[in-house]
Enzyme design. Sequence first.
Site, mmCIF file in Angstrom:
data_model
loop_
_atom_site.group_PDB
_atom_site.id
_atom_site.type_symbol
_atom_site.label_atom_id
_atom_site.label_comp_id
_atom_site.label_asym_id
_atom_site.label_seq_id
_atom_site.Cartn_x
_atom_site.Cartn_y
_atom_site.Cartn_z
ATOM 1 N N TYR A 1 0.837 -1.210 0.000
ATOM 2 C CA TYR A 1 0.000 0.000 0.000
ATOM 3 C C TYR A 1 0.875 1.265 0.000
ATOM 4 C CZ TYR A 1 -3.746 3.190 1.545
ATOM 5 O OH TYR A 1 -4.652 4.228 1.655
ATOM 6 N N LYS B 1 1.171 4.168 -2.885
ATOM 7 C CA LYS B 1 0.831 5.564 -2.599
ATOM 8 C C LYS B 1 2.033 6.484 -2.806
ATOM 9 C CE LYS B 1 -3.526 4.952 -1.623
ATOM 10 N NZ LYS B 1 -4.556 5.524 -2.513
HETATM 11 P P1 NAD Z 1 -13.238 2.547 0.752
HETATM 12 O O1 NAD Z 1 -12.759 1.140 0.834
HETATM 13 O O2 NAD Z 1 -14.348 2.980 1.638
HETATM 14 O O3 NAD Z 1 -13.670 2.893 -0.758
HETATM 15 C C1 NAD Z 1 -12.869 2.506 -1.839
HETATM 16 C C2 NAD Z 1 -13.579 2.769 -3.139
HETATM 17 O O4 NAD Z 1 -12.735 2.326 -4.211
HETATM 18 C C3 NAD Z 1 -14.897 2.025 -3.290
HETATM 19 O O5 NAD Z 1 -15.812 2.867 -3.948
HETATM 20 C C4 NAD Z 1 -14.550 0.856 -4.221
HETATM 21 O O6 NAD Z 1 -15.638 0.440 -5.031
HETATM 22 C C5 NAD Z 1 -13.484 1.508 -5.074
HETATM 23 N N1 NAD Z 1 -12.607 0.534 -5.720
HETATM 24 C C6 NAD Z 1 -11.828 -0.420 -5.126
HETATM 25 N N2 NAD Z 1 -11.183 -1.129 -6.074
HETATM 26 C C7 NAD Z 1 -11.553 -0.610 -7.269
HETATM 27 C C8 NAD Z 1 -11.233 -0.927 -8.612
HETATM 28 N N3 NAD Z 1 -10.400 -1.931 -8.920
HETATM 29 N N4 NAD Z 1 -11.802 -0.200 -9.602
HETATM 30 C C9 NAD Z 1 -12.663 0.822 -9.303
HETATM 31 N N5 NAD Z 1 -13.008 1.164 -8.048
HETATM 32 C C10 NAD Z 1 -12.455 0.445 -7.057
HETATM 33 O O7 NAD Z 1 -11.955 3.441 0.960
HETATM 34 P P2 NAD Z 1 -11.742 4.954 1.450
HETATM 35 O O8 NAD Z 1 -11.258 4.912 2.831
HETATM 36 O O9 NAD Z 1 -12.917 5.797 1.097
HETATM 37 O O10 NAD Z 1 -10.507 5.348 0.535
HETATM 38 C C11 NAD Z 1 -10.591 6.097 -0.662
HETATM 39 C C12 NAD Z 1 -9.180 6.445 -1.119
HETATM 40 O O11 NAD Z 1 -8.531 7.197 -0.084
HETATM 41 C C13 NAD Z 1 -8.308 5.219 -1.366
HETATM 42 O O12 NAD Z 1 -7.453 5.467 -2.455
HETATM 43 C C14 NAD Z 1 -7.507 5.109 -0.081
HETATM 44 O O13 NAD Z 1 -6.293 4.438 -0.285
HETATM 45 C C15 NAD Z 1 -7.306 6.568 0.248
HETATM 46 N N6 NAD Z 1 -6.987 6.821 1.662
HETATM 47 C C16 NAD Z 1 -7.842 6.435 2.641
HETATM 48 C C17 NAD Z 1 -7.481 6.684 3.981
HETATM 49 C C18 NAD Z 1 -8.367 6.312 5.132
HETATM 50 O O14 NAD Z 1 -7.920 6.466 6.288
HETATM 51 N N7 NAD Z 1 -9.599 5.841 4.909
HETATM 52 C C19 NAD Z 1 -6.272 7.310 4.277
HETATM 53 C C20 NAD Z 1 -5.423 7.680 3.237
HETATM 54 C C21 NAD Z 1 -5.800 7.437 1.928
#
Ligand code: NAD
Length: 246
Positions: A154, A158
């Site tokens: 991951y 990133k």
């Molecule tokens: P989440 O798991 O709630 O949502 C992820 C979304 O990505 C979902 O809509 C899913 O359908 C979609 N997805 C997954 N694989 C896919 C694919 N192959 N093709 C198309 N869509 C796909 O996650 P989140 O927490 O809302 O995270 C959203 C983004 O923010 C991600 O990139 C995550 O890495 C990043 N992020 C999240 C956090 C956190 O603390 N939640 C922190 C830093 C970065």
Amino acid sequence: MSFEGKVVVVTGASRGIGREIALAFARKGATVACVATSEAGASGSVQAIEAEAGKAKAYACDVSDSTAVDALFNRIQADLGTPAVLVNNAGINRDTLLMRMKDDDWDRVIDVNLKGSFNCIRAVTRGMMKARYGRIVNISSVVGQTGAAGQANYAASKAGLFGLTMSVAKELGSRGITCNAVAPGFIETDMTETLPAEMRESVIKTAPAGRLGLPGDIAPAVVFLASEEAGYITGQTLTVDGGLTL
Ligand code: NAD
């Protein structure tokens, strides 16, 4: 900061941060293409936007599949017109210690998080270059800046997004296209739901903001970087973590 008349593509828009980003753009007048792995997931966000009298359309696509992504952007172009904004938010994690990490754990996370963003950028830029206007925002993570035990795949995906962001900024800047990254800290979504309670407590203790982040903390940063007004900002990372990594 209006997005009236603009088409905005948000990947991973079915829930969490992506859904909040899609809602935020719709509230500013954009027509939002909500992309998620399942049609049902994307449709849920479209319904939420329409319930607020916003404009959106649902698309199912696995962003790691470059053929499917090319077809997706052709459909968006035919349905809605040339996208002015792309938000690469789709992401997954498959956390495990290095020694236990399977090839597939590594490959899948890189394929979705890093290659998926590349696929979408490549597909969207032809229209943006013709229009001589575009805003691309990649959702990275503070983990890409700091690393994290149990998240080598991951964190690498990133961190890779930072290199991609700066390269796209350099390559497409003369065409009126900016590319920036947002690095969220610990945000309460399905992705972080399973993390241990001690980790949540530690974030609350360490971050000057004194709380975990919410999807609504990330969306305004993305909307700003995607605005016309942010046209002189490119190749940058905006960290939104309540001061966690200070
Ligand atoms: P989440 O798991 O709630 O949502 C992820 C979304 O990505 C979902 O809509 C899913 O359908 C979609 N997805 C997954 N694989 C896919 C694919 N192959 N093709 C198309 N869509 C796909 O996650 P989140 O927490 O809302 O995270 C959203 C983004 O923010 C991600 O990139 C995550 O890495 C990043 N992020 C999240 C956090 C956190 O603390 N939640 C922190 C830093 C970065």
